[in-house]
Design a protein around this motif. Structure first.
Motif, PDB file in Angstrom:
ATOM      1  N   HIS A 113      43.108  30.833  40.749  1.00  0.00           N
ATOM      2  CA  HIS A 113      43.054  31.999  39.860  1.00  0.00           C
ATOM      3  C   HIS A 113      43.723  33.256  40.417  1.00  0.00           C
ATOM      4  CE1 HIS A 113      40.387  29.624  37.351  1.00  0.00           C
ATOM      5  NE2 HIS A 113      39.702  29.325  38.437  1.00  0.00           N
ATOM      6  N   HIS A 117      41.016  37.572  41.997  1.00  0.00           N
ATOM      7  CA  HIS A 117      39.763  36.814  41.867  1.00  0.00           C
ATOM      8  C   HIS A 117      39.329  36.294  43.243  1.00  0.00           C
ATOM      9  CE1 HIS A 117      39.297  37.009  37.571  1.00  0.00           C
ATOM     10  NE2 HIS A 117      40.513  36.516  37.361  1.00  0.00           N
ATOM     11  N   GLN A 162      40.338  44.616  40.987  1.00  0.00           N
ATOM     12  CA  GLN A 162      39.144  43.836  41.307  1.00  0.00           C
ATOM     13  C   GLN A 162      37.978  44.256  40.426  1.00  0.00           C
ATOM     14  OE1 GLN A 162      39.704  44.413  45.801  1.00  0.00           O
ATOM     15  NE2 GLN A 162      38.235  42.728  45.651  1.00  0.00           N
ATOM     16  N   GLU A 168      34.320  38.219  35.632  1.00  0.00           N
ATOM     17  CA  GLU A 168      34.997  36.928  35.526  1.00  0.00           C
ATOM     18  C   GLU A 168      35.103  36.272  36.904  1.00  0.00           C
ATOM     19  OE1 GLU A 168      39.118  34.872  33.890  1.00  0.00           O
ATOM     20  OE2 GLU A 168      38.923  37.054  33.835  1.00  0.00           O
ATOM     21  N   SER A 169      35.376  37.053  37.937  1.00  0.00           N
ATOM     22  CA  SER A 169      35.470  36.511  39.299  1.00  0.00           C
ATOM     23  C   SER A 169      34.146  35.900  39.746  1.00  0.00           C
ATOM     24  CB  SER A 169      35.873  37.605  40.288  1.00  0.00           C
ATOM     25  OG  SER A 169      37.142  38.132  40.014  1.00  0.00           O
TER      26      SER A 169
END
Length: 184
Positions: A113, A117, A162, A168-169
């Motif tokens: 990703h 991520h 970030q 999502e990470s």
């Protein structure tokens, strides 16, 4: 006397975690019923014990229990009981192993990703290993909220990129590790 196989213990823990994370009470009850039925095949039962450091899943033979209470005189071999920590700190003695597995998750997230991520996954690995001595896959909703709301803003100084993809990470890292992020 049948001991509880390791794979059954692991499945009981997984079903218990799913029940705890379920949004719908009917779904939670279905997971608990599936766990209880599986344990019953081995003449075991389960309960959750709350102690100073968190919740513990306790699986033990049904013949130890009378009227919902464990009777010490019925406990023939304490090694037949199985405990799995559900919350609180993990095993600090296993930190190196936990850290190595969490770093493998970071590498996989980065490869699949991208760097942003991956950088967030690395922050999560640092947090889970250093603060809880736990695998990323075992992160509880409260620990993930603490990571997102307290740890990252105060300790990580993430880049704007970030911060934008942090949720999502977290999901990508937990799923890569084999865990499940509860729906909010």
């Amino acid at each position: 006397m049948t001991d509880l196989p390791t794979d059954v213990t692991e499945e009981a823990e997984r079903l218990t975690r799913l029940a705890r994370d379920a949004v719908d009470e009917a779904e939670a009850e279905a997971y608990r019923t599936e766990r209880d039925d599986m344990l019953a095949e081995y003449d075991y039962t389960a309960r959750i014990r709350n102690d100073d450091t968190g919740d513990v899943l306790v699986c033990h033979p049904v013949d130890w229990v009378d009227d919902g209470v464990i009777r010490p005189e019925r406990v023939d071999d304490i090694d037949r009981g199985v405990e799995r920590r559900l919350s609180g700190p993990g095993d600090p003695d296993a930190w190196a192993e936990i850290d190595a597995e969490n770093r493998a998750v970071v590498e996989a997230v980065t490869d699949a990703h991208g760097e942003t991520h991956g950088a967030n996954a690395e922050l999560l690995a640092d947090f889970m290993g250093n603060h809880y001595a736990k695998h990323i896959s075992d992160a509880t909703p409260a620990e993930l909220a603490e990571f997102r709301d307290d740890y990252v803003p105060r300790n990580a100084w993430p880049t704007e990129d970030q911060q934008t993809v942090l949720e999502e990470s977290i999901r990508l890292a937990v799923e890569e590790a084999g865990g499940r992020v509860p729906e909010t």
